[in-house]
Write an enzyme that holds these catalytic residues in place. Structure first.
Site, mmCIF file in Angstrom:
data_model
loop_
_atom_site.group_PDB
_atom_site.id
_atom_site.type_symbol
_atom_site.label_atom_id
_atom_site.label_comp_id
_atom_site.label_asym_id
_atom_site.label_seq_id
_atom_site.Cartn_x
_atom_site.Cartn_y
_atom_site.Cartn_z
ATOM 1 N N ARG A 151 -7.480 -3.958 10.794
ATOM 2 C CA ARG A 151 -8.757 -3.990 10.076
ATOM 3 C C ARG A 151 -9.301 -5.412 9.944
ATOM 4 N NH1 ARG A 151 -7.836 0.297 5.023
ATOM 5 N NH2 ARG A 151 -7.366 2.118 6.345
ATOM 6 N N SER A 209 0.807 -1.219 0.000
ATOM 7 C CA SER A 209 0.000 0.000 0.000
ATOM 8 C C SER A 209 0.843 1.272 0.000
ATOM 9 C CB SER A 209 -0.922 -0.002 1.235
ATOM 10 O OG SER A 209 -1.880 1.022 1.147
ATOM 11 N N CYS A 245 3.180 6.704 -7.515
ATOM 12 C CA CYS A 245 3.316 7.952 -8.273
ATOM 13 C C CYS A 245 4.143 8.999 -7.525
ATOM 14 C CB CYS A 245 1.938 8.522 -8.603
ATOM 15 S SG CYS A 245 0.989 7.508 -9.765
ATOM 16 N N ASN A 304 -7.568 1.573 -7.285
ATOM 17 C CA ASN A 304 -8.229 1.724 -5.988
ATOM 18 C C ASN A 304 -9.740 1.570 -6.110
ATOM 19 O OD1 ASN A 304 -6.367 2.705 -3.597
ATOM 20 N ND2 ASN A 304 -5.526 3.596 -5.467
#
Length: 471
Positions: A69, A38, A42, A325
């Site tokens: 999570r 993750s 860019c 995404n």
């Protein structure tokens, strides 16, 4: 019930895993063959440039946060094959293999930098496709006594590779092979590090997908900042013993001591070799509106997968960050029980070249529009970015493409120095909404002297093209 298994721990993979866990109590396992997860790919040129202080500033989600999570994240685990009939994957970790059953599988293995005909084993030859590449380039550019390892942060960087490059004498002359996103961004980054930069592009213009108007202004800007731009020039080979020493072009050798390869990427599809999965453009995995592949219960998303083009309706391969995404998040919802389309893509993209901003969307090239069955009309205009009397006004060039038969907006590009890039979002929205040029011209865009002239450059382009359509 068997788990939802995700292969790949970056944009699409962890977006899907996170969304599925938020919306259900499903067991979710993410296999990542490397150690990084993750991260903002860019942002890597800006780390090399020095605008980003630490490599780990580019991380979006830490392993601890992923596990908090409820995601079973397993780094250093490579999925080497898929048995779609038995719904199992074979995983290699710590020199051993094991089988993992799945109820649904998401392949989010991304893409890899292409090397072309070039020897990447030479010192000083780099691609930029990941945080370890960025760390190695950063180390190579610094003098051994000046290198600051604190810039790495505390992530799982390849320390041996960094140490090797940090021990070498820094380069003085760079060759960047390829004038796409990576080439243009790295020209700025290497210039900021004090290197004499030569950028080689085999076609007539840089940033080919943005069109000639953008390419010409980018080339001029790069030259103004000391970059030597070589268009219509194909590099045949890299020359050197242990370290790169020259480029070979048409039999001549040109000395360099660092070479950045920006010659494209290819989807990482090997995992599904032998499964009979349907392929699309560039060999990417073909998917439907919900990210499903031709294999039962197998999804694909991100740089490895195709999507539907918002203008043509045809299958396309557009490896960009938002696409990954968004598709991953949609698939996570679908697997959790809420079927959600991944959405169309229009190829909306922006890039910066020093102080120049560039944007593009849809079909910019008239021949591509013709091949897609349209009768294209294209006009390029230049207008002010603000009211002419207000400080900061800059020339903004807009190319707008429409279909003569229907008046529909097909695509466009924008280039300028004053908030030009964000204006492309207006054209992206027009395309998604199937607006005609006349409807685009009537949009009630905001006006105030510090932000825009009464007629925004996008509206000026729409007026001109609409006039052409009315003739």
């Amino acid at each position: 019930m068997d788990p939802f298994v995700v292969v790949g721990g970056d944009a699409a993979g962890l977006s899907a895993a996170s969304k599925c866990r938020r919306e259900s109590d499903r067991e979710v396992i993410v296999f990542e063959k490397g150690q990084w997860i993750s991260y903002a790919h860019c942002g890597t040129p800006y780390f090399v440039e020095g605008s980003v202080d630490r490599l780990t500033d580019l991380l979006s989600l830490s392993p601890a946060e992923a596990e908090a999570r409820g995601i079973d994240l397993r780094r250093g685990h490579e999925v080497v094959s898929v048995d779609a009939e038995d719904r199992t994957v074979t995983v290699r970790a710590d020199g051993e293999r094991f089988e993992q059953p799945y109820a649904e599988l998401l392949v989010a293995t991304g893409a890899s930098a292409a090397a072309g005909p070039f020897d990447r084993s030479l010192d000083g030859v780099f691609s930029l496709h990941g945080l370890d590449d960025a760390a190695a380039i950063d180390a190579y550019l610094a003098a051994p006594d000046d290198y600051d390892p604190a810039r790495l942060g505390d992530g799982p960087v390849d320390r041996d590779r960094v140490d090797h490059n940090a021990a070498l004498e820094p380069p003085e002359r760079a060759a960047i092979v390829g004038g796409g996103y990576v080439g243009v961004e790295m020209a700025e980054a290497l210039s900021a590090r004090g290197v004499d930069v030569h950028l080689y592009q085999r076609s007539a213009h840089l940033l080919t997908p943005f069109g000639a108007a953008v390419g010409e202004r980018v080339e001029s800007t790069l030259r103004d900042h000391g970059v030597t731009v070589h268009t219509d020039t194909e590099v045949d080979a890299l020359v050197g013993d242990e370290r790169v020493a020259a480029l070979r072009i048409d039999g001549d050798e040109r000395p360099v001591d660092v070479a950045i390869l920006g010659v494209g990427i290819r989807p990482n599809t090997a995992l599904l070799d032998g499964t009979g999965v349907d392929r699309g453009p560039s060999g990417a995995i073909k998917t439907d509106d919900y990210g499903r592949t031709s294999l039962p219960a197998v999804y694909a998303a991100g740089d490895v997968a195709t999507a539907r083009h918002a203008v043509t309706g045809a299958e396309t391969w557009v490896p960009l960050g938002l696409t990954a995404n968004r598709a991953g998040r949609a698939i996570g919802s679908t697997v959790a029980g809420d079927p959600t389309p991944v959405g169309d893509v229009a190829g909306t993209a922006v890039v910066k070249a020093f102080d120049l901003e560039c944007g593009r969307v849809g079909l910019v090239d008239e021949s591509a529009a013709t091949d897609a069955g349209f009768d294209p009309v294209s006009e390029t205009i230049t207008a002010g970015s603000r009211s002419g009397y207000y400080p900061g006004n800059e020339e903004t060039t807009v190319t707008l493409v429409a279909d003569r038969t229907t008046g529909r907006v097909l695509g466009g590009s924008i280039v300028g120095r004053d908030r030009a890039a964000v204006r492309i979002d207006t054209l992206a929205t027009a395309i998604e909404a199937d607006l005609t040029v006349a409807e685009l011209e009537r949009l009630d865009l905001a006006y105030a002297p510090p932000f825009s002239p009464v007629w925004d450059p996008v509206l000026v382009a729409a007026k001109v093209v609409n006039g052409q359509l009315s003739e």
